[in-house]
Motif scaffolding. Structure first.
Motif, PDB file in Angstrom:
ATOM      1  N   PHE A 180       0.845  -1.199   0.000  1.00 33.45           N
ATOM      2  CA  PHE A 180       0.000   0.000   0.000  1.00 33.45           C
ATOM      3  C   PHE A 180       0.875   1.242   0.000  1.00 33.45           C
ATOM      4  CE2 PHE A 180      -2.170   3.478   2.187  1.00 33.45           C
ATOM      5  CZ  PHE A 180      -3.376   3.533   1.507  1.00 33.45           C
ATOM      6  N   SER A 181       0.484   2.251  -0.788  1.00 33.93           N
ATOM      7  CA  SER A 181       1.161   3.543  -0.812  1.00 33.93           C
ATOM      8  C   SER A 181       0.111   4.641  -0.882  1.00 33.93           C
ATOM      9  CB  SER A 181       2.094   3.658  -2.027  1.00 33.93           C
ATOM     10  OG  SER A 181       2.577   4.998  -2.173  1.00 33.93           O
ATOM     11  N   ASP A 182       0.296   5.698  -0.084  1.00 37.27           N
ATOM     12  CA  ASP A 182      -0.642   6.816  -0.148  1.00 37.27           C
ATOM     13  C   ASP A 182      -0.103   7.943  -1.017  1.00 37.27           C
ATOM     14  OD1 ASP A 182       1.361   7.695   1.466  1.00 37.27           O
ATOM     15  OD2 ASP A 182       0.116   8.100   3.223  1.00 37.27           O
ATOM     16  N   GLN A 183       0.873   7.620  -1.876  1.00 35.51           N
ATOM     17  CA  GLN A 183       1.399   8.594  -2.829  1.00 35.51           C
ATOM     18  C   GLN A 183       0.537   8.606  -4.098  1.00 35.51           C
ATOM     19  OE1 GLN A 183       4.106  10.609  -1.908  1.00 35.51           O
ATOM     20  NE2 GLN A 183       3.527   9.569   0.009  1.00 35.51           N
ATOM     21  N   LYS A 184       0.517   9.741  -4.793  1.00 38.72           N
ATOM     22  CA  LYS A 184      -0.283   9.885  -6.004  1.00 38.72           C
ATOM     23  C   LYS A 184       0.285   9.013  -7.118  1.00 38.72           C
ATOM     24  CE  LYS A 184      -2.072  13.431  -9.151  1.00 38.72           C
ATOM     25  NZ  LYS A 184      -2.208  14.890  -9.395  1.00 38.72           N
ATOM     26  N   PRO A 185      -0.535   8.151  -7.742  1.00 36.63           N
ATOM     27  CA  PRO A 185      -0.038   7.302  -8.833  1.00 36.63           C
ATOM     28  C   PRO A 185       0.343   8.131 -10.060  1.00 36.63           C
ATOM     29  CG  PRO A 185      -2.137   6.489  -7.983  1.00 36.63           C
ATOM     30  CD  PRO A 185      -1.942   7.866  -7.433  1.00 36.63           C
ATOM     31  N   ASP A 186       1.239   7.586 -10.855  1.00 37.71           N
ATOM     32  CA  ASP A 186       1.615   8.238 -12.101  1.00 37.71           C
ATOM     33  C   ASP A 186       0.416   8.286 -13.039  1.00 37.71           C
ATOM     34  OD1 ASP A 186       2.686   7.986 -15.072  1.00 37.71           O
ATOM     35  OD2 ASP A 186       4.288   8.895 -13.869  1.00 37.71           O
ATOM     36  N   ALA A 187       0.223   9.425 -13.717  1.00 37.08           N
ATOM     37  CA  ALA A 187      -0.938   9.600 -14.599  1.00 37.08           C
ATOM     38  C   ALA A 187      -0.977   8.575 -15.716  1.00 37.08           C
ATOM     39  CB  ALA A 187      -0.942  11.013 -15.187  1.00 37.08           C
ATOM     40  N   GLY A 188       0.196   8.074 -16.127  1.00 38.67           N
ATOM     41  CA  GLY A 188       0.230   7.099 -17.205  1.00 38.67           C
ATOM     42  C   GLY A 188      -0.456   5.789 -16.876  1.00 38.67           C
TER      43      GLY A 188
END
Length: 349
Positions: free
Chosen positions: A232-240
């Motif tokens: 789990f990560s609460d960082q914003k995913p890459d738009a791609g």
């Protein structure tokens, strides 16, 4: 699946029913009460996250036939059952409500549900079939598919949004999920009229996002259903991640979502349920003709159900479903006998 919240989670948050000790401050988590953890979930504003989810089920049902070799236009009911009830691993990326991707990983294939702004994509690698739709401007009047419906956060919200005095809310020992410290929020029915013994929700101590949900049947020592993050990560995913181009050679079918009066008519076309019982013992009933035509001749139906007085029943450790001889459908987290009683009372027998 449309009635899953009413069937599986027949329980709005009421602080007055929260009477249990404070959580032992295990690991680095601060000591909180159950009410504090409920507020932590309600106040969570994390809109972007990603991770890997594992789902497992042991409901006491016969093994489902392999369905992933079928296309999207045939075997849909079997595919939905297999997706909901079988063991799966899925990757999830979320960046607000309009950028969502869920990738279900099968043994030799994958299934993707993607929303990228106004584009909706459904992709099944086995068969190379793609469905595409565009979300109309009038999005408020046009519900769109929620691809995260079976992720831990969405499952937990369905339970938590229906807590009432029929539920005891407590805290177990603090736990760790996907390497993150979490509170163990436990929902326990105050009635023995339900098949559910307890629901355990692991709440991330930092973000308030539910990381894992485990549902245990009454009298059982291990969960019958679990869905939880293993990463789990609460960082914003890459738009791609949300960009999708159909593979070369794939067949693409264009779908049109209903708008305005069309959407209203489509919503009105669904059978409206009647509800009896209360709390965890709620029974949802759909009228005669609700069962799909020809369902009785479906081999999958025969495999999953057994004949009972008044029709055929699917009996699992957590949920029962009764399809009567006149085509009514009754369901709830209750024994089949409760559904039979409700069916008889509805007809005045």
């Amino acid at each position: 699946m449309r009635w899953a919240p009413a069937v599986v989670a027949p329980v709005a948050i009421a602080a007055a029913v929260i009477v249990s000790p404070l959580a032992a401050g295990a690991s680095d988590l601060p000591v909180k009460s159950p009410a504090d953890v409920l507020r932590l979930v309600a106040a969570s504003d994390t809109r972007s996250f990603s991770g890997t989810v594992e789902q497992s089920s042991d409901l006491g049902l016969p093994d489902l036939p392999a369905t992933t070799s079928k296309g999207m236009d045939d075997g849909d009911a079997a595919n939905l059952l297999e997706l909901a009830l079988s063991d799966h691993t899925a990757k999830v990326w979320v960046d607000g409500p309009t950028h969502v991707r869920v990738q279900v990983l099968d043994k030799l294939a994958e299934r993707d549900a993607i929303r990228n702004g106004t584009d909706l994509w459904l992709y099944q690698s086995n068969g190379e079939k793609v469905a595409h739709a565009t979300v109309p401007d009038s999005r408020k009047a046009t519900p769109t598919p929620d691809a995260t419906a079976l992720t831990p956060s969405q499952l937990a919200q369905r339970f938590l949004a229906a807590v009432d005095p029929s539920t005891k809310v407590s805290l177990g020992d603090a736990t760790t999920v996907a390497g993150r410290d979490a509170y163990d929020l436990v929902l326990t029915p105050r009635t023995d009229a339900t098949l559910i013994g307890s629901v355990s929700i692991a709440v991330d101590g930092r973000t308030g996002i539910p990381l894992k949900v485990a549902v245990t049947a009454r009298g059982a020592g291990a969960p019958a259903f679990e869905a939880g993050f293993t990463a789990f990560s609460d960082q914003k995913p890459d738009a791609g991640v949300f960009a999708f181009t159909p593979p070369k050679g794939a067949s693409v079918s264009e779908q049109k979502l209903p708008t305005g009066a069309q959407a209203k008519d489509a919503a009105g076309a669904h059978h409206k349920p009647a509800v009896s019982g209360e709390g965890w013992a709620t029974v949802v009933s759909l009228p005669a003709g609700s069962a799909p035509a020809g369902v009785a001749d479906d081999p999958l139906f025969a495999q999953l159900t057994q004949p009972v007085d008044g029709g055929r029943a699917l009996s699992s450790s957590l949920v029962s479903v009764l399809i009567t001889a006149d085509g009514r459908v009754l369901a709830g987290s209750v024994p089949v006998s409760t559904l039979q009683t409700a069916a008889a009372q509805a007809t005045g027998q």
